[in-house]
Enzyme design. Sequence first.
Site, PDB file in Angstrom:
ATOM      1  N   CYS A 134       0.809  -1.132  -0.053  1.00 12.67           N
ATOM      2  CA  CYS A 134      -0.057  -0.146  -0.184  1.00 12.67           C
ATOM      3  C   CYS A 134       0.854   1.493   0.080  1.00 12.67           C
ATOM      4  O   CYS A 134       0.450   2.334  -0.532  1.00 12.67           O
ATOM      5  CB  CYS A 134      -1.012   0.025   1.222  1.00 12.67           C
ATOM      6  SG  CYS A 134      -0.034  -0.128   2.747  1.00 12.67           S
ATOM      7  N   HIS A 278      -1.833   1.116   7.532  1.00  8.01           N
ATOM      8  CA  HIS A 278      -2.149   1.082   6.176  1.00  8.01           C
ATOM      9  C   HIS A 278      -2.120   2.416   5.579  1.00  8.01           C
ATOM     10  O   HIS A 278      -2.329   3.388   6.239  1.00  8.01           O
ATOM     11  CB  HIS A 278      -3.743   0.644   5.927  1.00  8.01           C
ATOM     12  CG  HIS A 278      -4.020   0.251   4.683  1.00  8.01           C
ATOM     13  ND1 HIS A 278      -3.507  -0.401   3.775  1.00  8.01           N
ATOM     14  CD2 HIS A 278      -5.071   0.911   3.932  1.00  8.01           C
ATOM     15  CE1 HIS A 278      -3.950  -0.287   2.451  1.00  8.01           C
ATOM     16  NE2 HIS A 278      -5.300   0.270   2.763  1.00  8.01           N
ATOM     17  N   ASN A 301      -8.110   4.205  -1.851  1.00  8.78           N
ATOM     18  CA  ASN A 301      -7.401   3.421  -1.343  1.00  8.78           C
ATOM     19  C   ASN A 301      -6.681   2.375  -2.481  1.00  8.78           C
ATOM     20  O   ASN A 301      -6.930   2.691  -3.817  1.00  8.78           O
ATOM     21  CB  ASN A 301      -8.558   2.203  -0.813  1.00  8.78           C
ATOM     22  CG  ASN A 301      -7.770   1.436   0.506  1.00  8.78           C
ATOM     23  OD1 ASN A 301      -6.619   1.184   0.404  1.00  8.78           O
ATOM     24  ND2 ASN A 301      -8.752   0.850   1.268  1.00  8.78           N
TER      25      ASN A 301
END
Length: 334
Positions: A134, A278, A301
Amino acid sequence: MKFLCAVVLLFAAIAFAAAGDLEDELSWQSYKAQFQKKHHPKDEARRKANFIKRQRQIEKHNKENKEWEMGNNQFSDMTDEERQALLGAKPVIRKERSFNPAFPIEDRVLPISIDYRSDKCMQPVKQQADCGSCWSFATVVPLEFNTCKKTGTPVALSEQMLVDCDPYNYGCDGGDYTNAWKFIKEKGGIMINSSYPYVSGTTKTSGTCKFSSTSVAARVSTYGWTMPYPNATVSMQYLQDHGPLPSAMRVLDSLYQYKTGVYSDAACILADENLVDHAVVIVGYGTTTTTPAIPYWIVRNSWGTTWGNLGYMAIKRGVNMCNIESWTAYVDVI
């Protein structure tokens, strides 16, 4: 008579249970078809049990919560361990950030809302898949956006180059977007995606670095943390001046099934700002028209378009929900 009533109730209970089992089976088959899930026969029962558990959570939440809605997605049949493996934000600690200068909060009128999602310089939502990369996707988004603003031409950059080549981060085991910008600046730029496409979600490991300066498409000028922090107004100013802002946040179990609405979770108001795992990108902000009105961030995201609202979410703004306002950073390009 009592015996007859008991028998009737027993058969009714059996029929009710059978109907429930049939409904679960139909939902399971529909879910597998929608998300193209194919499991080994030995794994089918476990996956179905995971799905049914999440389905019950979704139904309960949507009945009780009117601010945001849950829904099924690619995570619904996964184990907790599989979902945790997708988290890979490892930002530098606060002590290191304290050496960065804090810019004064400007006394200016900010737009009521900003939304970069439909800007021509915003690339389509991507999918990190089965890899804790990520951080590399959060690194790339503002570079793509700001390079396009300079040149007028959209560009897709290589997350895989960072996963394979960046010595300051850890590939599929996580990393920090500011360290990645440091690497890109030292390396002389980041390659275009078509020359170094993303494969980590299928290979599950980083490979040998294949950097080539001939395919560099963006270069880093300056970067840093937004200061002071956490401060929603400061982040709004940086968002207007510098484009999309990567950030890190804490992911609770509830977030995996997010579908739409303004996300909030009382358990995600955290005393320790270092509890993040994250990396995402703030690409806008706004306020709902509901009563009471709810201020929110628009967040991009890297879990594909089947998660959330086509890969995006809204999260409550001004309360440092899940520590998202403690880790915003900016980057400028050459």
